[in-house]
Design a protein around this motif. Structure first.
Motif, PDB file in Angstrom:
ATOM      1  N   ARG A 100      10.328  -6.053 -18.057  1.00 59.62           N
ATOM      2  CA  ARG A 100      11.221  -5.537 -19.041  1.00 59.62           C
ATOM      3  C   ARG A 100      10.143  -5.257 -20.276  1.00 59.62           C
ATOM      4  NH1 ARG A 100      16.604  -5.555 -19.554  1.00 59.62           N
ATOM      5  NH2 ARG A 100      17.822  -6.407 -17.819  1.00 59.62           N
ATOM      6  N   GLU A 101       9.323  -5.944 -20.468  1.00 65.85           N
ATOM      7  CA  GLU A 101       8.417  -5.330 -21.785  1.00 65.85           C
ATOM      8  C   GLU A 101       7.568  -4.144 -21.465  1.00 65.85           C
ATOM      9  OE1 GLU A 101       4.600  -7.428 -24.258  1.00 65.85           O
ATOM     10  OE2 GLU A 101       5.703  -8.537 -22.594  1.00 65.85           O
ATOM     11  N   ASP A 102       7.425  -4.005 -20.150  1.00 74.65           N
ATOM     12  CA  ASP A 102       6.611  -2.728 -19.483  1.00 74.65           C
ATOM     13  C   ASP A 102       7.535  -1.595 -19.389  1.00 74.65           C
ATOM     14  OD1 ASP A 102       4.040  -3.901 -19.731  1.00 74.65           O
ATOM     15  OD2 ASP A 102       4.260  -4.976 -17.771  1.00 74.65           O
ATOM     16  N   VAL A 103       8.732  -1.696 -18.909  1.00 75.12           N
ATOM     17  CA  VAL A 103       9.332  -0.280 -18.307  1.00 75.12           C
ATOM     18  C   VAL A 103      10.968  -0.484 -18.944  1.00 75.12           C
ATOM     19  CG1 VAL A 103       7.981   0.211 -16.314  1.00 75.12           C
ATOM     20  CG2 VAL A 103       9.889  -1.527 -15.924  1.00 75.12           C
ATOM     21  N   GLY A 104      11.105  -1.299 -19.899  1.00 73.98           N
ATOM     22  CA  GLY A 104      12.298  -1.623 -20.333  1.00 73.98           C
ATOM     23  C   GLY A 104      13.710  -1.925 -19.395  1.00 73.98           C
ATOM     24  N   PRO A 105      14.667  -1.387 -19.513  1.00 75.57           N
ATOM     25  CA  PRO A 105      15.670  -2.006 -18.766  1.00 75.57           C
ATOM     26  C   PRO A 105      15.604  -1.954 -17.222  1.00 75.57           C
ATOM     27  CG  PRO A 105      16.657  -0.574 -20.549  1.00 75.57           C
ATOM     28  CD  PRO A 105      15.124  -0.615 -20.528  1.00 75.57           C
ATOM     29  N   LEU A 106      14.602  -0.862 -17.059  1.00 75.55           N
ATOM     30  CA  LEU A 106      14.484  -0.689 -15.226  1.00 75.55           C
ATOM     31  C   LEU A 106      13.490  -1.832 -14.923  1.00 75.55           C
ATOM     32  CD1 LEU A 106      13.584   3.042 -14.872  1.00 75.55           C
ATOM     33  CD2 LEU A 106      15.525   1.663 -13.985  1.00 75.55           C
ATOM     34  N   GLY A 107      12.988  -2.827 -15.640  1.00 72.58           N
ATOM     35  CA  GLY A 107      12.203  -4.027 -15.406  1.00 72.58           C
ATOM     36  C   GLY A 107      13.119  -4.583 -14.461  1.00 72.58           C
ATOM     37  N   ALA A 108      14.453  -4.822 -14.450  1.00 71.41           N
ATOM     38  CA  ALA A 108      15.141  -5.582 -13.756  1.00 71.41           C
ATOM     39  C   ALA A 108      15.364  -5.225 -12.288  1.00 71.41           C
ATOM     40  CB  ALA A 108      16.648  -5.929 -14.393  1.00 71.41           C
ATOM     41  N   GLU A 109      15.675  -3.836 -12.354  1.00 74.22           N
ATOM     42  CA  GLU A 109      15.614  -3.035 -11.014  1.00 74.22           C
ATOM     43  C   GLU A 109      14.023  -3.225 -10.282  1.00 74.22           C
ATOM     44  OE1 GLU A 109      17.190  -1.551  -8.142  1.00 74.22           O
ATOM     45  OE2 GLU A 109      18.408  -1.233 -10.111  1.00 74.22           O
ATOM     46  N   LEU A 110      13.292  -2.964 -11.039  1.00 74.52           N
ATOM     47  CA  LEU A 110      11.792  -3.142 -10.360  1.00 74.52           C
ATOM     48  C   LEU A 110      11.601  -4.663  -9.918  1.00 74.52           C
ATOM     49  CD1 LEU A 110       9.031  -1.908  -9.577  1.00 74.52           C
ATOM     50  CD2 LEU A 110       8.256  -2.350 -12.042  1.00 74.52           C
ATOM     51  N   ALA A 111      12.018  -5.560 -10.463  1.00 71.23           N
ATOM     52  CA  ALA A 111      11.961  -6.837 -10.096  1.00 71.23           C
ATOM     53  C   ALA A 111      12.684  -7.208  -8.753  1.00 71.23           C
ATOM     54  CB  ALA A 111      12.231  -8.188 -11.256  1.00 71.23           C
ATOM     55  N   ALA A 112      13.955  -6.513  -9.019  1.00 67.75           N
ATOM     56  CA  ALA A 112      14.919  -6.811  -7.534  1.00 67.75           C
ATOM     57  C   ALA A 112      14.341  -5.871  -6.494  1.00 67.75           C
ATOM     58  CB  ALA A 112      16.189  -6.109  -7.894  1.00 67.75           C
ATOM     59  N   CYS A 113      13.359  -4.861  -6.451  1.00 66.01           N
ATOM     60  CA  CYS A 113      13.156  -4.039  -5.293  1.00 66.01           C
ATOM     61  C   CYS A 113      11.833  -4.996  -5.027  1.00 66.01           C
ATOM     62  CB  CYS A 113      12.492  -2.757  -5.939  1.00 66.01           C
ATOM     63  SG  CYS A 113      13.740  -1.632  -6.323  1.00 66.01           S
ATOM     64  N   ALA A 114      11.067  -5.768  -5.874  1.00 63.56           N
ATOM     65  CA  ALA A 114      10.041  -6.389  -5.417  1.00 63.56           C
ATOM     66  C   ALA A 114      10.381  -7.490  -4.568  1.00 63.56           C
ATOM     67  CB  ALA A 114       9.144  -6.704  -6.624  1.00 63.56           C
ATOM     68  N   GLN A 115      11.482  -8.123  -5.074  1.00 64.56           N
ATOM     69  CA  GLN A 115      12.053  -9.417  -4.266  1.00 64.56           C
ATOM     70  C   GLN A 115      12.546  -8.851  -3.052  1.00 64.56           C
ATOM     71  OE1 GLN A 115      14.696 -10.916  -7.182  1.00 64.56           O
ATOM     72  NE2 GLN A 115      13.171 -11.948  -8.401  1.00 64.56           N
ATOM     73  N   ARG A 116      13.209  -7.850  -3.041  1.00 62.87           N
ATOM     74  CA  ARG A 116      13.921  -7.211  -1.817  1.00 62.87           C
ATOM     75  C   ARG A 116      12.811  -6.957  -0.559  1.00 62.87           C
ATOM     76  NH1 ARG A 116      18.348  -2.348  -0.975  1.00 62.87           N
ATOM     77  NH2 ARG A 116      18.785  -2.630   1.370  1.00 62.87           N
ATOM     78  N   TYR A 117      11.803  -6.286  -1.267  1.00 65.30           N
ATOM     79  CA  TYR A 117      10.606  -5.775  -0.186  1.00 65.30           C
ATOM     80  C   TYR A 117       9.353  -6.706  -0.759  1.00 65.30           C
ATOM     81  CZ  TYR A 117      13.815  -1.954   0.600  1.00 65.30           C
ATOM     82  OH  TYR A 117      14.870  -0.987   0.802  1.00 65.30           O
ATOM     83  N   PRO A 118       9.132  -7.980  -0.299  1.00 62.79           N
ATOM     84  CA  PRO A 118       8.072  -8.803  -0.682  1.00 62.79           C
ATOM     85  C   PRO A 118       6.779  -8.158  -0.194  1.00 62.79           C
ATOM     86  CG  PRO A 118       9.582  -9.877   0.876  1.00 62.79           C
ATOM     87  CD  PRO A 118      10.276  -8.839   0.446  1.00 62.79           C
ATOM     88  N   GLY A 119       7.003  -7.649   0.893  1.00 65.65           N
ATOM     89  CA  GLY A 119       5.669  -7.155   1.219  1.00 65.65           C
ATOM     90  C   GLY A 119       4.880  -5.755   0.918  1.00 65.65           C
ATOM     91  N   VAL A 120       5.670  -5.233  -0.123  1.00 66.78           N
ATOM     92  CA  VAL A 120       5.412  -4.061  -0.679  1.00 66.78           C
ATOM     93  C   VAL A 120       4.467  -4.151  -1.900  1.00 66.78           C
ATOM     94  CG1 VAL A 120       6.071  -1.713  -1.455  1.00 66.78           C
ATOM     95  CG2 VAL A 120       7.277  -2.675   0.424  1.00 66.78           C
ATOM     96  N   ARG A 121       3.383  -3.877  -1.866  1.00 72.09           N
ATOM     97  CA  ARG A 121       2.565  -4.168  -3.083  1.00 72.09           C
ATOM     98  C   ARG A 121       2.909  -2.912  -3.904  1.00 72.09           C
ATOM     99  NH1 ARG A 121      -2.532  -2.686  -3.018  1.00 72.09           N
ATOM    100  NH2 ARG A 121      -2.932  -4.028  -4.626  1.00 72.09           N
ATOM    101  N   HIS A 122       2.920  -3.339  -5.439  1.00 70.62           N
ATOM    102  CA  HIS A 122       3.343  -2.415  -6.279  1.00 70.62           C
ATOM    103  C   HIS A 122       2.620  -2.485  -7.455  1.00 70.62           C
ATOM    104  CE1 HIS A 122       5.761  -5.854  -7.217  1.00 70.62           C
ATOM    105  NE2 HIS A 122       5.728  -5.467  -8.465  1.00 70.62           N
ATOM    106  N   GLN A 123       2.577  -1.635  -8.478  1.00 69.05           N
ATOM    107  CA  GLN A 123       1.672  -1.601  -9.616  1.00 69.05           C
ATOM    108  C   GLN A 123       2.074  -0.702 -10.581  1.00 69.05           C
ATOM    109  OE1 GLN A 123      -2.327  -0.175  -9.339  1.00 69.05           O
ATOM    110  NE2 GLN A 123      -2.318  -0.345  -7.239  1.00 69.05           N
ATOM    111  N   LEU A 124       1.872  -1.078 -11.879  1.00 71.08           N
ATOM    112  CA  LEU A 124       2.166   0.046 -13.103  1.00 71.08           C
ATOM    113  C   LEU A 124       1.003   0.445 -13.591  1.00 71.08           C
ATOM    114  CD1 LEU A 124       4.377  -2.121 -15.085  1.00 71.08           C
ATOM    115  CD2 LEU A 124       5.054  -0.325 -13.353  1.00 71.08           C
TER     116      LEU A 124
END
Length: 305
Positions: free
Chosen positions: A217-241
């Motif tokens: 949330r600190e880095d991408v605002g309200p979409l931080g929750a969405e990004l966290a949810a995607c990361a949890q749903r797809y734990p095998g997908v590496r992601h970075q800002l």
């Protein structure tokens, strides 16, 4: 056929549309989806376009009538379908519709993973047949639309590149993020998130990988929750800002040079979002170095599973 989550491709006999179909066939094999090739007979507009096409690029003989054109379309579709079956082993179906190409693609199936269309900016028949269709679908299609430019390499050499997604905080950004993660999961690819603020792409200086919603949330605002949810749903997908200085469009186009797919929204609300997701999506379609997935505000959740 049931068209259960089919990948739908708009084709017209031009080389860019055939390249788009070949790219889509590889995706159908990876996603385990059927492929549906759709041709729209927009009589007599297409007749005029094909009569002025170079030989071998959708060209037709002068004086052609509607029935011979329909036979030509069937032969073209079946030839392309057989090529896709032979090279990928996917289940391929074909449909011929009368009317506008964009409408035909939208009406072709009731359940769609995503739509694919070719695009040419070199003028001539390819631009006439594909250019307006790609832009219209990108603005209003109810499913994600992947545009494959004729300058893009589609032979599979870059399928393992990262999936780059541009965010601006609008509701369509969440859909774009979910689509990017779903696509990356199928390709065992990394997701690179670029976030727009004040008309520029600005994120943290160092790449960050975390499921911590507070940090996101600190880095991408309200979409931080969405990004966290995607990361949890797809734990095998590496992601970075990633930190990319300068205007949003420059950052995205630069990132597309090594990407397997660029994902953007068509537009949002507010001056900053319109600048990022309006002109940017248009520029991405015309100039990106990889296929571009565009999600409009009308886009529903696609069936990628």
């Amino acid at each position: 056929m049931s068209n259960d989550g089919a990948i739908v491709v708009g084709v017209d006999g031009t080389e860019p549309s055939e390249r788009a179909a070949q790219w889509a066939a590889r995706q159908a094999a990876i996603f385990g989806k059927p492929l549906l090739l759709v041709y729209a007979m927009q009589w007599p507009v297409y007749t005029s376009a094909h009569l002025h096409a170079p030989v071998g690029i959708g060209a037709m003989e002068p004086g052609v009538t509607e029935e011979p054109m329909r036979r030509w379309a069937r032969d073209m579709l079946e030839g392309l379908a057989e090529h896709c079956r032979h090279t990928t082993g996917v289940d391929v179906h074909t449909e011929i519709f009368s009317g506008d190409p964009a409408d035909a693609v939208i009406l072709a199936a009731d359940r769609v993973a995503f739509v694919v269309v070719g695009h040419s900016d070199h003028g001539g028949v390819a631009e006439f047949l594909l250019g307006s269709t790609a832009q219209r679908l990108a603005r209003s299609c109810p499913w994600p639309v992947v545009v494959v430019r004729d300058e893009v390499t589609v032979d599979g050499r870059r399928d393992e590149g990262p999936v780059v997604v541009g965010l601006d905080g609008s509701p369509v950004s969440g859909r774009a993020l979910r689509f990017a993660f779903g696509f990356a999961a199928r390709h065992a690819a990394e997701v690179v998130v670029l976030h727009a603020a004040d008309g520029e792409v600005t994120t943290v200086v160092e790449p960050v990988e975390t499921h911590d919603e507070a940090v996101l949330r600190e880095d991408v605002g309200p979409l931080g929750a969405e990004l966290a949810a995607c990361a949890q749903r797809y734990p095998g997908v590496r992601h970075q800002l990633m930190s990319v200085p300068g205007p949003a469009v420059d950052g995205l186009l630069s990132a597309s040079a090594e990407a397997s797919l660029l994902v953007v929204g068509s537009h949002g609300k507010g001056a900053v979002r319109r600048a990022f997701m309006g002109s940017v999506s248009h520029a991405a379609i015309d100039r990106a170095s990889c296929p571009v997935a565009v999600l409009s505000p009308q886009t529903t959740e696609s069936d990628q599973r």
